[in-house]
Structure formats: structure tokens, C-alpha cells
Design an enzyme around this catalytic site. Structure first.
Site, short mmCIF file in Angstrom:
data_model
loop_
_atom_site.label_atom_id
_atom_site.label_comp_id
_atom_site.label_asym_id
_atom_site.label_seq_id
_atom_site.Cartn_x
_atom_site.Cartn_y
_atom_site.Cartn_z
N HIS A 93 54.52 5.98 -19.68
CA HIS A 93 53.41 5.03 -19.51
C HIS A 93 53.87 3.58 -19.44
CE1 HIS A 93 50.51 8.16 -20.01
NE2 HIS A 93 50.78 8.37 -21.28
N ASP A 129 53.98 16.18 -18.11
CA ASP A 129 53.19 15.74 -19.27
C ASP A 129 51.71 15.74 -18.87
OD1 ASP A 129 53.63 13.82 -21.98
OD2 ASP A 129 51.78 13.42 -20.87
N HIS A 165 49.42 13.72 -19.38
CA HIS A 165 48.92 12.39 -19.01
C HIS A 165 49.59 11.90 -17.73
CE1 HIS A 165 48.42 12.74 -23.46
NE2 HIS A 165 47.20 12.35 -23.13
C1 3YP Z 1 48.05 7.46 -26.04
C2 3YP Z 1 46.77 6.91 -26.61
C3 3YP Z 1 45.67 7.81 -26.18
C4 3YP Z 1 46.27 8.90 -25.36
C5 3YP Z 1 47.71 8.72 -25.46
C6 3YP Z 1 48.57 9.52 -24.64
C7 3YP Z 1 50.02 9.44 -24.95
C8 3YP Z 1 50.81 10.48 -24.23
O1 3YP Z 1 51.06 11.55 -24.67
N1 3YP Z 1 51.26 10.21 -23.03
O2 3YP Z 1 51.99 11.09 -22.32
ZN ZN Z 2 51.22 12.79 -22.72
#
Ligand code: 3YP
Ligand code: ZN
Length: 372
Positions: free
Chosen positions: A142, A179, A181
Site C-alpha cells: 500500500h 493479497d 487488498h
Molecule cells: C489496513 C487498515 C484497514 C484495512 C487494512 C488492510 C491492510 C492490509 O492487509 N493490506 O494488504
Molecule cells: Zn491485505
């Protein structure tokens, strides 16, 4: 056939302190303090199973080095590096979005996570190992050039890719992100770069909000080299394996990378507290085997995994072990003790509404070989 698989782990990865958030929210008068979902357990217990299963005796342990400032600054702005450095001197810092708290010393551990991904990449590129898994923490997919978010401080995979370009003359790299996300950081860092293909399979509009839609395809010279597969919530093994067969395979074959990097999160698993998917250890094993076969076909087996999310402390270790067995070719004989509960769900067969999403991404993969 067994392979020489490199394995990166360091005790300090378990010392990254994400505070007393109740899962994803800060404690408060009406929120009892607890553990952040991104706690050490899923990763330390994965490593423990690698040890106790005996698999570690068949892997080549690699000692992670710290990424240097120069390594970080190939990807991030000086402002972001300074932000993480100074926040990590505070009692409780944050990567930048208010959802990503960390304690003192996080800067060094984040450098060790990026560095561990470099170490794994280096071992693969020099031929010291055939492929590698970097079990690092904190995660990276991220992180944007100028912002940490979603538990990610530095963009571990892009930092390793840029290192490989400078030190090994690697030009074309594909990133496959399973992943749950969206890999927004990787996508944005490379959105105008035609030589890095970013493929992300994720739960449709989970996190970041409204990110990772199928029409995000890259810009300028990089147009077409971004492929998103936003699978509907509830997708299981059938959808993931179909996406690998119909999107990941054709896209990689068209792109012809010299190196494949994998953002390996296990939060699409059947019992993840943040994801709404039902993927099991057997499907993670198949996805990893498919990647090994594609790497053999396209880039002399060069395949590097860097760990991302996955928040079930009890199940992640078995999903991870399945991936490590698949890439090393070593079978420990340790059964998935959760198989009886998770493998036979009616959620697994591919559904028409999942098929439709995969079809849209498949069309993009087919166009990749052509002029866009
Ligand atoms: C971070 C805050 C809410 C969701 C989150 C996701 C983190 C994650 O696993 N990213 O791959
Ligand atoms: Zn994730």
C-alpha cells in the site's frame, strides 16, 4: 523435483510494535484496547511452523540486510523517508493515514523489511538460490511514493525492483499480488512504467476505498501494464484458480518478464478478520505452483515472494507452509489441520458473477501482447 529456495526471516520482524488498536480502530473511552490485526503472531507463527515442520532444514536461510537510504529514495520522496524516521522516534507514530500506528524503532524494522526483500531478490538474481520467500514485516504494497498507509511504511517490492535494475541490469519485472487488498502502492509507483507489469487480485472495493477497479490500466507509456482483478466478496478457490489460469498466466506470457515478484498476503483466507474471501491452503499451494511453472517458462525460474497481509494467527502458517512447499518442491507431510472445515465449502466453485469479472480482466491480459 526439489529446488534451492531462499528463506528470509529475522526476529526483529516480530518486534514491530503496532500498539493497542482494537483491530483497526484506536482504543478510546468506549473501545477497549486490544491488539492491532497487524500483530506479530501470524508471521511469527508462520516462521515457527517452518521450523517445527522441519522445512527450514531444506531451505537456504538468508540473512536480511538493512535497505539503505539510497535504496529507499529510488522509490520514495525524501519527505516520506523523513516522516517515517521521525515518527519512529515518537512513542506512537503513524505511517501517514492514521490507520498504521507503530512504536519506536519501526524505521529500522521497515528498512529491514525492504532490505529482506532485496536480499531475497539478490540471491535469486545471482543464482545463489532458485527462488525465494521473504517473510518480512511490516508489509509494503500500500505504500505510495510519498505516503505510508494500510500498515505499510516502505514499498518493499518496488524498492527491491529498483535495486535489481541498478545492480543487476534487470529491465522487465512482473508483480503478482494475491493479497486480498488492492496493491495500490505498487500500481501507482509503476503506473507510467511499461517495464513493470502490476497485476493485483483483490476483493472488490475493500481497501483502499474504491481503488483497484478493472478500468485502472496505467498511464502514458505504462498504459496496459496495470491489470486489476477485483473479485467479488465471497470468492473462493475456484475464482482464484480461474483468475490465475485466465489472467495471470496469459498476462505474464504476453509480458515476458525477466523476474517475477509476488506480493504474498494470506488475507483472502477462509478465516481472515479483514477479508471476505474463502481461499484455503490448497489453493495457495496451486497458485504458487502455477507461478513456479510460469517462472520456469518465462524467466529461468526467477521468482521472489515478499510477505504482505494475512491476519489469522492460526491459519496463515498453513497457507504459508503450502506456498513454501510448492516453491521448494519439498513435502513436509504436515497436513493442513483446518482442511476438514475449509476445503469443502460450496463457496469454492466458480460463480457466474465471479466469472464475469475474471472475463473483463482476461480481455486486458489478451490485449497486453498487442499495441494499446
Ligand atoms: C489496513 C487498515 C484497514 C484495512 C487494512 C488492510 C491492510 C492490509 O492487509 N493490506 O494488504
Ligand atoms: Zn491485505
Amino acid at each position: 523435483m526439489t529446488r534451492n529456495t531462499g528463506y528470509v526471516w529475522h526476529e526483529r520482524y516480530g518486534w514491530h510494535d503496532t500498539g493497542t488498536f482494537a483491530g483497526i480502530v484506536p482504543p478510546g473511552p468506549m473501545v477497549q484496547p486490544f491488539h492491532n490485526f497487524e500483530s506479530p503472531e501470524s508471521k511469527t507463527r508462520f516462521n515457527s511452523l517452518v521450523e517445527v515442520s522441519g522445512l527450514v532444514e531444506h531451505l537456504t536461510k538468508l540473512r536480511p540486510a538493512l535497505a539503505t537510504e539510497e535504496d529507499v529514495l529510488r522509490v520514495h520522496t525524501p519527505r516520506h523517508l523523513e516522516h517515517i524516521r521521525s515518527q519512529s522516534e515518537a512513542q506512537l507514530g503513524d505511517a501517514g493515514d492514521g490507520w498504521s500506528p507503530f512504536g519506536r524503532g519501526a524505521y529500522e524494522i521497515a528498512l529491514l523489511a525492504a532490505g529482506g526483500t532485496i536480499t531475497a531478490t539478490e540471491a535469486v538474481l545471482t543464482g545463489a538460490v532458485d527462488n525465494a520467500y521473504a517473510l518480512v514485516r511490516p508489509p509494503g504494497h500500500h505504500a505510495e511514493r510519498d505516503l505510508g498507509m494500510g500498515y505499510c511504511l516502505f514499498a518493499n517490492i518496488p524498492i527491491a525492483i529498483e535495486w535489481a535494475r541498478v545492480h543487476h541490469g534487470v529491465e522487465r519485472v512482473a508483480v503478482v499480488d494475491y493479497d486480498v487488498h488492492h496493491g495500490n502502492g505498487t500500481q501507482h509507483i509503476y503506473e507510467d512504467d511499461p517495464d513493470v507489469l502490476a497485476i493485483s487480485l483483490h476483493q472488490d472495493r475493500l481497501f483502499p476505498q474504491d481503488s483497484g477497479l478493472v478500468d485502472e490500466r496505467g498511464f502514458g507509456a505504462g498504459a496496459g501494464a496495470t491489470i486489476n482483478v477485483p473479485l467479488p466478496a465471497g470468492s473462493g478457490n475456484g475464482a482464484y484458480l480461474a483468475a490465475f489460469e485466465r489472467v495471470v498466466g496469459p498476462a505474464l506470457r504476453a509480458f515476458k518478464p525477466q523476474l517475477i515478484m509476488v506480493a504474498s498476503g494470506f488475507d483472502a483466507s477462509a478465516v481472515d478478520p479483514l477479508g471476505g474471501m474463502t481461499v484455503t491452503a490448497s489453493a495457495y499451494r496451486s497458485m504458487a505452483s502455477t507461478l513456479v511453472a510460469l517462472a520456469d517458462e518465462l524467466c529461468d525460474g526467477r521468482l521472489v515472494f515478499s510477505h504482505e497481509g494475512g491476519y489469522s494467527p492460526v491459519y496463515v502458517p498453513y497457507c504459508g507452509l503450502a506456498v513454501l512447499e510448492a516453491i521448494s518442491g519439498v513435502e513436509t507431510g504436515v497436513p493442513d489441520p483446518y482442511a476438514h472445515s475449509f476445503e469443502h465449502s460450496p463457496a469454492h466453485p466458480l460463480k457466474p458473477w465471479q466469472d464475469e469479472v475474471i472475463g473483463a480482466s482476461e480481455a486486458l491480459a489478451r490485449q497486453l501482447g498487442l499495441v494499446v
